[in-house]
Structure formats: C-alpha cells, structure tokens
Design a protein around this motif. Structure first.
Motif, short mmCIF file in Angstrom:
data_model
loop_
_atom_site.label_atom_id
_atom_site.label_comp_id
_atom_site.label_asym_id
_atom_site.label_seq_id
_atom_site.Cartn_x
_atom_site.Cartn_y
_atom_site.Cartn_z
N GLU A 19 0.84 -1.21 0.00
CA GLU A 19 0.00 0.00 0.00
C GLU A 19 0.87 1.25 0.00
O GLU A 19 0.61 2.20 -0.76
N ARG A 20 1.92 1.25 0.81
CA ARG A 20 2.78 2.44 0.92
C ARG A 20 3.61 2.62 -0.35
O ARG A 20 3.90 3.74 -0.75
N THR A 21 3.97 1.51 -0.99
CA THR A 21 4.70 1.59 -2.24
C THR A 21 3.85 2.28 -3.31
O THR A 21 4.32 3.20 -4.01
N GLY A 28 5.57 10.58 -5.83
CA GLY A 28 6.93 10.84 -6.28
C GLY A 28 7.98 10.71 -5.20
O GLY A 28 9.17 10.93 -5.45
N ALA A 29 7.55 10.34 -3.98
CA ALA A 29 8.51 10.16 -2.89
C ALA A 29 9.42 8.97 -3.15
O ALA A 29 10.59 8.96 -2.76
N ALA A 79 16.54 10.53 10.89
CA ALA A 79 16.14 11.17 12.13
C ALA A 79 14.66 11.54 12.09
O ALA A 79 13.94 11.40 13.09
N ARG A 80 14.21 12.01 10.93
CA ARG A 80 12.79 12.31 10.71
C ARG A 80 12.38 11.60 9.42
O ARG A 80 12.51 12.15 8.33
N PRO A 81 11.87 10.38 9.53
CA PRO A 81 11.56 9.59 8.32
C PRO A 81 10.56 10.30 7.43
O PRO A 81 9.59 10.91 7.91
N GLU A 82 10.79 10.23 6.13
CA GLU A 82 9.90 10.86 5.15
C GLU A 82 8.51 10.23 5.25
O GLU A 82 8.37 9.01 5.10
N PRO A 83 7.46 11.02 5.51
CA PRO A 83 6.12 10.47 5.79
C PRO A 83 5.60 9.53 4.71
O PRO A 83 4.99 8.50 5.02
N ASP A 84 5.83 9.86 3.44
CA ASP A 84 5.29 9.03 2.36
C ASP A 84 5.99 7.67 2.26
O ASP A 84 5.46 6.75 1.62
N LEU A 85 7.16 7.54 2.88
CA LEU A 85 7.91 6.28 2.83
C LEU A 85 7.81 5.50 4.14
O LEU A 85 8.22 4.34 4.19
N TYR A 86 7.25 6.12 5.15
CA TYR A 86 7.22 5.54 6.49
C TYR A 86 6.06 4.55 6.64
O TYR A 86 4.93 4.83 6.24
N LEU A 87 6.35 3.37 7.21
CA LEU A 87 5.32 2.35 7.38
C LEU A 87 4.80 2.26 8.80
O LEU A 87 3.64 1.93 9.01
N GLY A 88 5.66 2.51 9.78
CA GLY A 88 5.27 2.39 11.18
C GLY A 88 6.35 1.71 11.98
O GLY A 88 7.39 1.29 11.45
N SER A 89 6.11 1.57 13.29
CA SER A 89 7.08 0.94 14.18
C SER A 89 6.97 -0.58 14.09
O SER A 89 5.86 -1.13 14.12
N LEU A 90 8.11 -1.23 13.98
CA LEU A 90 8.16 -2.69 14.04
C LEU A 90 8.23 -3.16 15.49
O LEU A 90 7.62 -4.18 15.85
N THR A 91 9.00 -2.43 16.29
CA THR A 91 9.18 -2.68 17.72
C THR A 91 9.36 -1.31 18.38
O THR A 91 9.46 -0.30 17.68
N PRO A 92 9.43 -1.24 19.70
CA PRO A 92 9.70 0.06 20.32
C PRO A 92 11.03 0.68 19.91
O PRO A 92 11.21 1.89 20.03
N SER A 93 11.96 -0.13 19.40
CA SER A 93 13.29 0.39 19.07
C SER A 93 13.54 0.57 17.57
O SER A 93 14.52 1.21 17.18
N HIS A 94 12.68 0.02 16.70
CA HIS A 94 12.93 0.05 15.26
C HIS A 94 11.65 0.38 14.49
O HIS A 94 10.56 -0.01 14.89
N ASN A 99 12.92 2.04 1.07
CA ASN A 99 14.12 2.61 0.47
C ASN A 99 13.70 3.60 -0.61
O ASN A 99 12.97 3.24 -1.53
N LYS A 100 14.14 4.84 -0.51
CA LYS A 100 13.71 5.88 -1.43
C LYS A 100 14.18 5.61 -2.86
O LYS A 100 13.50 5.97 -3.82
N PHE A 101 15.35 4.97 -3.00
CA PHE A 101 15.92 4.71 -4.33
C PHE A 101 16.10 3.21 -4.52
O PHE A 101 17.22 2.71 -4.60
N PRO A 102 15.00 2.44 -4.63
CA PRO A 102 15.15 0.98 -4.69
C PRO A 102 15.56 0.50 -6.08
O PRO A 102 15.13 1.04 -7.10
#
Length: 290
Positions: A19-21, A28-29, A79-94, A99-102
């Motif tokens: 969905e995010r892809t 264009g992100a 440090a501030r993930p690009e919103p259009d590329l961000y999926l969410g937290s996998l764990t509290p630490s990650h 990848n913007k340029f896959p």
C-alpha cells in the motif's frame, strides 16, 4: 526510550509495504532506479547483475553527503523519516521505511529510532525487529557494517528485499554453493564458497530473537570478529545466516555490499558489466573480503 504508539499490527506488514509503495510512487517520494538484469555465470553461481545507468546520480549524492559530514554538516535522513515512505514501528526500538531509491521492488529499511552508528554491533533489539520482518515477509535481510562493508548511511539500519530477487528464480544465486539444506546448526564454512565466511542453518519460525542474536555471536566468534567497528556483511533468510568479514569497500573500482555475497551485483553501465565479466564476480567477492 521513547514509546511509539504506531506499532504495526501482526500480519499487516506485507499489505502495508504494498500500500505504501503504491502511495509513494503516486506522490513521487519513491524513486526506483531502473535497471536491466543479466546473468553472469561464475564458479558455479549464476550471478544476477543489474545495470543501472542512473546509479551515478545516487553515488554523487552519497559523496556529497560524506563531504558535508566531513565538514561538520551531518545530515541524518533517518532522524525524521519521510512520511510518504514511512510504514510504522516494528518494535519500540525500530521502524520500517521504504528505500527511497530501490533497485529491487519493495525494498525495506529496518531503522533504529534512536541514533546508533552503523558500525556498532548488532544487538538483541536488532534481531527482535528482524524476527518481526522475516515472520511476515519471506525475504533476505542484510546488514552492511560501515562504509568498508558498503553502507551509505551512518545511522544504523538493516535491510530486507523480498524473495525471489528476480522472476523465474526460486532461490538466491548463492544457494547453489551454500547448500542451505546441508548446513549444520553450528557455524561452519560452506565448502563451495571460496570467500571468507561463516554460515549456519536457522529456523526463524522456532528460534527466538535471543537465540538469533546468539547465532550472530557464534558467527562472529567463528571468524574472530570481536571489536566494535569491525566491517562485515550479515545475510539472513528464514533458513540460514551468513557473516562475511570485509577488508575493503571495492575491488578494481567495483563497489560491493552484502547483496554481492547473495549473488546480486549492481553496476553503473555496460563498461562496468564487461569489467565484471572479465574479472569474474567471485574474484571480486574474494577481493573485498580477504
């Protein structure tokens, strides 16, 4: 540690990636790097080599970033993930980020929320995030420990590419010599692979993240990798884990990251492709790891 309330629900990661892809392509992100894939057989492996004429632009951006950091102008895109590329937290630490340029479709980054240097050793929390990802996506997880190992960003992140790497391939090219079904559970050197490494069989369905972190420790011990900033590449699937020490970033001008040891190369142009054919992919892998 800051608590993040957007933890992805179990069983939703793959749908979220797709969905995010689609969304990021529309905005264009997401800027995929077009490639042509050719097979280069060498020493028992059918290496998948992707030619990317637009790769020079990405390399120029990496060099410019390194120059800024050397001048004291550090920029951290994680440090501030690009919103259009961000999926969410996998764990509290990650968290998970596209990848913007896959080069490969649905290429995922597994990023630490707090800043950690890319050359710090992988820890239990890192493998907790890996466990979450591999539980939901059948793929190859890899880690480039520092610039010598092919890392382009200093903020700690692992990566995942779904399998297979190309249409019509049911397994990774390296599997032809690694022979995962024959690997023992204890670290060993696969007889068919001529570059320095340690590998063993794992089962992500039944091993805890603590046990996976212990496997990583045992691979390090087998290779004598003890110090904090040692350069290496880690590769892991649902069935095996492999660690490769790194001696240099490139060989004969060809830059290699962890995907090379899975049997996948990325080159800038046809001249680089012909140079790789001439040298031989396996010689390149030995050249950066010995």
């Amino acid at each position: 540690m800051t608590q993040h309330t957007d933890l992805l629900l179990p069983g939703t990661l793959w749908d979220r990636i797709r969905e995010r892809t689609d969304h990021a392509l529309e905005t264009g992100a997401l800027q995929p790097i077009p490639t042509e894939c050719e097979v280069v057989p060498d020493e028992g492996i059918d290496f998948q080599v992707r030619v990317a004429p637009s790769l020079d632009q990405k390399i120029a951006e990496m060099r410019a970033q390194r120059e800024k950091e050397a001048a004291g102008e550090r920029f951290d895109p994680f440090a501030r993930p690009e919103p259009d590329l961000y999926l969410g937290s996998l764990t509290p630490s990650h968290y998970a980020l596209l990848n913007k340029f896959p080069v490969l479709e649905h290429h995922l980054l597994i990023v630490t929320w707090g800043y950690e240097d890319q050359q710090t050793l992988l820890t239990h929390p890192d493998f907790t995030a890996v466990d979450v990802v591999l539980s939901e996506v059948d793929g190859l997880v890899f880690f480039n420990a520092g610039p010598t190992a092919g890392a382009s960003q200093p903020h700690k992140h692992l990566q995942l590419v779904p399998l297979p790497l190309s249409d019509g391939a049911s397994r990774l090219p390296v599997d032809a010599l690694l022979e995962p079904d024959r690997l023992p559970e204890k670290p060993t050197r696969a007889p068919g692979l001529p570059f320095p490494h340690a590998a063993c069989r794992v089962d992500f369905r039944h091993q805890t993240s603590e046990q996976l972190a212990e496997v990583f420790y045992e691979l390090r011990r087998e290779l004598g990798i003890w110090y904090e900033d040692a350069p290496y590449n880690l590769l892991a699937t649902r069935h095996w884990m492999m660690l490769v020490p790194r001696a240099r970033e490139r060989f004969e001008g060809l830059m290699i990251n962890a995907l090379g040891f899975a049997g996948g190369f990325l080159v800038r142009n046809r001249d680089d492709l012909e140079q790789l054919r001439s040298i031989g992919p396996m010689r390149v892998l030995r050249g950066v790891s010995e």
